[in-house]
Structures are given as structure tokens and as C-alpha cells.
Design an enzyme around this catalytic site. Structure first.
Site, PDB file in Angstrom:
ATOM      1  N   ASN A 109       0.787  -1.235   0.000  1.00  9.18           N
ATOM      2  CA  ASN A 109       0.000   0.000   0.000  1.00  9.18           C
ATOM      3  C   ASN A 109       0.816   1.281   0.000  1.00  9.18           C
ATOM      4  O   ASN A 109       0.288   2.358   0.276  1.00  9.18           O
ATOM      5  CB  ASN A 109      -0.973  -0.020   1.184  1.00  9.18           C
ATOM      6  CG  ASN A 109      -2.130  -0.970   0.925  1.00  9.18           C
ATOM      7  OD1 ASN A 109      -2.468  -1.240  -0.238  1.00  9.18           O
ATOM      8  ND2 ASN A 109      -2.724  -1.501   1.972  1.00  9.18           N
ATOM      9  N   ASN A 132      -5.409  -5.060   3.158  1.00 12.13           N
ATOM     10  CA  ASN A 132      -6.166  -4.163   4.021  1.00 12.13           C
ATOM     11  C   ASN A 132      -7.263  -3.364   3.329  1.00 12.13           C
ATOM     12  O   ASN A 132      -7.463  -2.188   3.648  1.00 12.13           O
ATOM     13  CB  ASN A 132      -5.202  -3.250   4.795  1.00 12.13           C
ATOM     14  CG  ASN A 132      -4.621  -4.011   5.965  1.00 12.13           C
ATOM     15  OD1 ASN A 132      -5.338  -4.751   6.641  1.00 12.13           O
ATOM     16  ND2 ASN A 132      -3.322  -3.875   6.187  1.00 12.13           N
ATOM     17  N   SER A 241       5.013  -8.240   8.306  1.00  4.46           N
ATOM     18  CA  SER A 241       3.933  -7.368   7.841  1.00  4.46           C
ATOM     19  C   SER A 241       3.001  -8.177   6.944  1.00  4.46           C
ATOM     20  O   SER A 241       3.368  -9.248   6.444  1.00  4.46           O
ATOM     21  CB  SER A 241       4.507  -6.190   7.058  1.00  4.46           C
ATOM     22  OG  SER A 241       4.962  -6.647   5.793  1.00  4.46           O
ATOM     23  N   THR A 242       1.802  -7.638   6.735  1.00  2.00           N
ATOM     24  CA  THR A 242       0.858  -8.316   5.856  1.00  2.00           C
ATOM     25  C   THR A 242       1.489  -8.576   4.481  1.00  2.00           C
ATOM     26  O   THR A 242       1.326  -9.650   3.904  1.00  2.00           O
ATOM     27  CB  THR A 242      -0.409  -7.452   5.666  1.00  2.00           C
ATOM     28  OG1 THR A 242      -0.972  -7.192   6.951  1.00  2.00           O
ATOM     29  CG2 THR A 242      -1.432  -8.143   4.801  1.00  2.00           C
ATOM     30  N   GLY A 243       2.222  -7.584   3.986  1.00  2.00           N
ATOM     31  CA  GLY A 243       2.822  -7.741   2.654  1.00  2.00           C
ATOM     32  C   GLY A 243       3.799  -8.907   2.611  1.00  2.00           C
ATOM     33  O   GLY A 243       3.777  -9.712   1.664  1.00  2.00           O
ATOM     34  N   HIS A 293       6.538  -3.971  13.374  1.00  2.00           N
ATOM     35  CA  HIS A 293       7.100  -4.415  12.097  1.00  2.00           C
ATOM     36  C   HIS A 293       8.517  -3.916  11.878  1.00  2.00           C
ATOM     37  O   HIS A 293       8.933  -2.922  12.439  1.00  2.00           O
ATOM     38  CB  HIS A 293       6.247  -3.903  10.936  1.00  2.00           C
ATOM     39  CG  HIS A 293       4.876  -4.472  10.931  1.00  2.00           C
ATOM     40  ND1 HIS A 293       4.634  -5.811  11.040  1.00  2.00           N
ATOM     41  CD2 HIS A 293       3.675  -3.887  10.803  1.00  2.00           C
ATOM     42  CE1 HIS A 293       3.331  -6.024  10.997  1.00  2.00           C
ATOM     43  NE2 HIS A 293       2.727  -4.869  10.867  1.00  2.00           N
TER      44      HIS A 293
HETATM   45  N1  CTP Z   1       4.047  -1.491   2.637  1.00  2.00           N
HETATM   46  C1  CTP Z   1       5.298  -1.006   2.255  1.00  2.00           C
HETATM   47  N2  CTP Z   1       5.562   0.326   2.327  1.00  2.00           N
HETATM   48  C2  CTP Z   1       4.646   1.198   2.777  1.00  2.00           C
HETATM   49  C3  CTP Z   1       3.373   0.731   3.179  1.00  2.00           C
HETATM   50  C4  CTP Z   1       3.101  -0.623   3.107  1.00  2.00           C
HETATM   51  O1  CTP Z   1       6.156  -1.791   1.865  1.00  2.00           O
HETATM   52  N3  CTP Z   1       4.940   2.508   2.801  1.00  2.00           N
HETATM   53  C5  CTP Z   1       3.741  -2.923   2.497  1.00  2.00           C
HETATM   54  C6  CTP Z   1       3.928  -3.704   3.808  1.00  2.00           C
HETATM   55  O2  CTP Z   1       4.404  -4.995   3.498  1.00  2.00           O
HETATM   56  C7  CTP Z   1       2.515  -3.770   4.352  1.00  2.00           C
HETATM   57  C8  CTP Z   1       1.686  -3.868   3.086  1.00  2.00           C
HETATM   58  O3  CTP Z   1       2.376  -3.059   2.130  1.00  2.00           O
HETATM   59  O4  CTP Z   1       2.286  -4.887   5.183  1.00  2.00           O
HETATM   60  C9  CTP Z   1       0.270  -3.403   3.253  1.00  2.00           C
HETATM   61  O5  CTP Z   1       0.281  -2.097   3.762  1.00  2.00           O
HETATM   62  P1  CTP Z   1      -0.630  -1.648   4.993  1.00  2.00           P
HETATM   63  O6  CTP Z   1      -2.031  -1.948   4.714  1.00  2.00           O
HETATM   64  O7  CTP Z   1      -0.248  -0.273   5.334  1.00  2.00           O
HETATM   65  O8  CTP Z   1      -0.103  -2.577   6.163  1.00  2.00           O
HETATM   66  P2  CTP Z   1      -0.065  -2.064   7.677  1.00  2.00           P
HETATM   67  O9  CTP Z   1      -1.449  -1.904   8.175  1.00  2.00           O
HETATM   68  O10 CTP Z   1       0.804  -0.884   7.800  1.00  2.00           O
HETATM   69  O11 CTP Z   1       0.688  -3.202   8.399  1.00  2.00           O
HETATM   70  P3  CTP Z   1       0.190  -4.648   8.689  1.00  2.00           P
HETATM   71  O12 CTP Z   1      -1.160  -4.879   8.076  1.00  2.00           O
HETATM   72  O13 CTP Z   1       1.237  -5.484   8.068  1.00  2.00           O
HETATM   73  O14 CTP Z   1       0.151  -4.675  10.191  1.00  2.00           O
END
Ligand code: CTP
Length: 319
Positions: A109, A132, A241-243, A293
Site C-alpha cells: 500500500n 487491508n 507485515s501483511t505484505g 514491524h
Molecule cells: N508497505 C510497504 N511500504 C509502505 C506501506 C506498506 O512496503 N509505505 C507494504 C507492507 O508490506 C505492508 C503492506 O504493504 O504490510 C500493506 O500495507 P498496509 O495496509 O499499510 O499494512 P499495515 O497496516 O501498515 O501493516 P500490517 O497490516 O502489516 O500490520
């Protein structure tokens, strides 16, 4: 072999990575990138020693009965009751059973996607994974619209849908889910206490509106297994992380994995500001020690894998 060969010094210096974001260690050329199929197979085999994504992607109906009490995965002292609604939404069999794809996109994201014009390319993959419940329609040119698998942390209800306080929030949510048709909606409901009310509301809305979306709830062992795999490869991630979770799962189903929207840094390589999310104003919170994370370390790891042909990481323009 499939080892990542990340040196100890690299791992120890992970905190400095943020400051070094503009340096060449982050550069990865997409021109001339070629898949290394034997490495892909090796990684799949190694990950299978820790988890089987086909199974661990979701618990199934026969795992529980309504009224069962389970312990939260990351907070063992606290418990959750398996409600009737939750039980009725558990899949009979894994939603990923026997599913195989030539190419997949895992879409993170990061604001790095803005102006990327990657939408068409992302949608051209056989299977598209998103995180998400990120919005797509307004950003279609940069992120595409196809979603075969989408995650939803329970906190999204609060963050993006006003905690369902108003009817319009609920309508917006139902509309978003109805756009998914019969894609997989993956809800990590058993990680930590706090989101159970939100999960129950989501489940109730899905049932009430007879939405077609295919719900999945990750197995209780998934996160530990994923962490175990990366730890064994000297990538010490407390909470993937989710990614990163999505990439790890995708290695089971996809021969070629393309990552977009992974850039956990406030500036790009030219020093231009990059939003944390492409769609909202959330700020970078992942650089303090309190953060669960280690996205910069994850990124560094994915970059190594890109350079070895195990996956393709796109952080620039697609056209
Ligand atoms: N991501 C990234 N760089 C960003 C934002 C997100 O690399 N600036 C990647 C991460 O692997 C993240 C994934 O995109 O897990 C999805 O983003 P997000 O929905 O923002 O995840 P978060 O809520 O921040 O973290 P998580 O759901 O992993 O707790």
C-alpha cells in the site's frame, strides 16, 4: 541454494537502512530482470518445511465448533469465543486448494504507487493479492482494480469505515465487499485481542447482505511458521507485515511473483516525498522501537530476492 545469504552485519544494520534509503543498496534494475525458476522452486520447498499455505491460509469449518474458546496467537493469555456467525463463515475447504498461477501480483500500500501507471500491468497478472481493503477505483490507473485475494486487519473497520458508527459507513463497507464478488477476503481474526467486535460486525454484515466474498481466517500457526522461516534465513522479524506474509503464502501458488507498492520509506531514490499509503494520510509509524514491524529490513530482504531472480520488485513507473 535457497538461502537468502543475508550477512549478520546487514541484519544488524537494519535500523540504519531507513537513513540510507537513497543509497544504491536499494537500487534494483527491472530491465534485464529474469526469473530464476530453480531458486523459486527451492524457496517454495524451504517454506513448505515451515508451513503449507494451502492449509495455513485458513482454518476450516471442521477445525472448530461454535462456542469453542481459543487463545489469541500473539496474546496467549486472552481468549476468543468462536461465535455462530464466525463458524458459519469458515470455509469447508481451503479457498486456495489446488489453485496454481503462472504469475501473481502482491500489491502493498505504499504511496510509491502514485503516478506509477502500474494499473494495467498489475491487472494483467493471473492472480492479484491486495492488502487491508485498500481502495482501488479512484486509483485504478496506478494500482489496477483486479482483486482475487484481499486482506483485512480488523482495525480497518475503525480506520477506514468510521467504526461502522453510521449507516453510511456500513453501506460503504458493504459496497466495497460487493465489488470483490467471490474473491477471498482474508481476516486475521485470531492474532491479538481488540478487534473481536469489529470482526463480529463484519461477519454479520456479510451474512445479512448475502455477500459472495469467500472469507478466510488464517490458521493459528501461520504467523509463527512464517517468522520461523525468515528467522532461519537470518531475517529476524518479530511480526511479519501483511505484505511479507502475502509474499510468503504466494510462493506456494505462484510461479512468478511481482511485488508493487512496497516502499516503506518517506522519500524515493531522488529524494521526493513518498506517502505511507497511496490512499490516505496515515504517517510512517514503523521506525520506532515500539513498532511491531521491521518493514525496512523486510524491504531489504525482498530487494536481495529481486536481484537473485526469485521475485520481481517494481518501485518505479510501469510504462
Ligand atoms: N508497505 C510497504 N511500504 C509502505 C506501506 C506498506 O512496503 N509505505 C507494504 C507492507 O508490506 C505492508 C503492506 O504493504 O504490510 C500493506 O500495507 P498496509 O495496509 O499499510 O499494512 P499495515 O497496516 O501498515 O501493516 P500490517 O497490516 O502489516 O500490520
Amino acid at each position: 541454494d535457497g538461502e537468502l545469504c543475508l550477512s549478520r552485519s546487514l541484519v544488524n544494520s537494519s535500523d540504519k537502512i531507513t537513513r540510507k534509503a537513497g543509497s544504491s543498496i536499494f537500487q534494483h534494475s527491472v530491465e534485464g530482470w529474469k526469473i530464476n525458476s530453480s531458486l523459486v522452486l527451492e524457496i517454495r520447498k524451504n517454506i513448505l518445511r515451515f508451513l503449507d499455505a494451502e492449509r495455513d491460509v485458513s482454518v476450516v469449518k471442521s477445525s472448530f465448533k461454535p462456542g469453542d474458546v481459543i487463545h489469541y496467537v500473539l496474546d496467549r493469555r486472552r481468549t476468543l469465543n468462536i461465535s455462530r456467525d464466525l463458524h458459519s463463515l469458515l470455509p469447508e475447504v481451503s479457498p486456495m486448494k489446488n489453485r496454481r498461477f503462472k504469475t501473481c501480483a502482491v500489491v502493498g500500500n505504499s504511496g510509491i504507487l502514485l503516478d506509477s501507471e502500474c494499473g494495467k500491468e498489475i491487472d494483467s497478472h493471473n492472480f492479484v493479492i491486495r492488502c487491508n481493503l485498500a481502495p482501488v477505483v479512484e486509483f485504478a490507473a496506478d494500482v489496477g482494480t483486479k482483486s482475487d485475494f484481499i486482506t483485512m486487519n480488523p482495525s480497518v473497520v475503525q480506520r477506514a469505515f468510521g467504526g461502522f458508527r453510521n449507516e453510511s459507513d456500513r453501506e460503504k463497507f458493504v459496497h466495497r465487499l460487493s465489488m470483490l464478488n467471490d474473491s477471498v477476503l482474508w481476516i486475521p481474526a485470531f492474532m491479538v485481542k481488540g478487534g473481536e467486535k469489529h470482526v463480529e460486525w463484519v461477519n454479520a454484515l456479510i451474512l445479512k447482505n448475502k455477500l459472495k466474498v469467500r472469507t478466510a481466517y488464517p490458521s493459528l500457526r501461520l504467523i509463527h511458521a512464517v517468522r520461523g522461516y525468515w528467522l532461519t534465513n537470518k531475517v529476524p522479524i518479530k511480526r511479519p507485515s501483511t505484505g511479507l506474509l502475502m509474499y510468503t503464502l504466494a510462493t506456494r501458488f505462484c510461479d512468478e511473483i511481482h511485488l508493487y507498492g512496497f516502499w516503506p520509506f518517506p522519500k524515493d531514490l531522488n529524494g521526493k516525498p513518498v506517502k505511507y499509503h497511496y490512499y490516505d494520510d496515515l504517517k510512517y509509524r514503523y521506525f520506532s522501537n515500539a513498532s511491531p514491524h521491521r518493514m525496512p529490513l523486510e524491504f531489504k530482504t525482498l530487494n536481495v530476492l529481486h536481484n537473485r531472480g526469485a521475485l520481481k520488485l517494481t518501485t518505479g513507473k510501469c510504462v
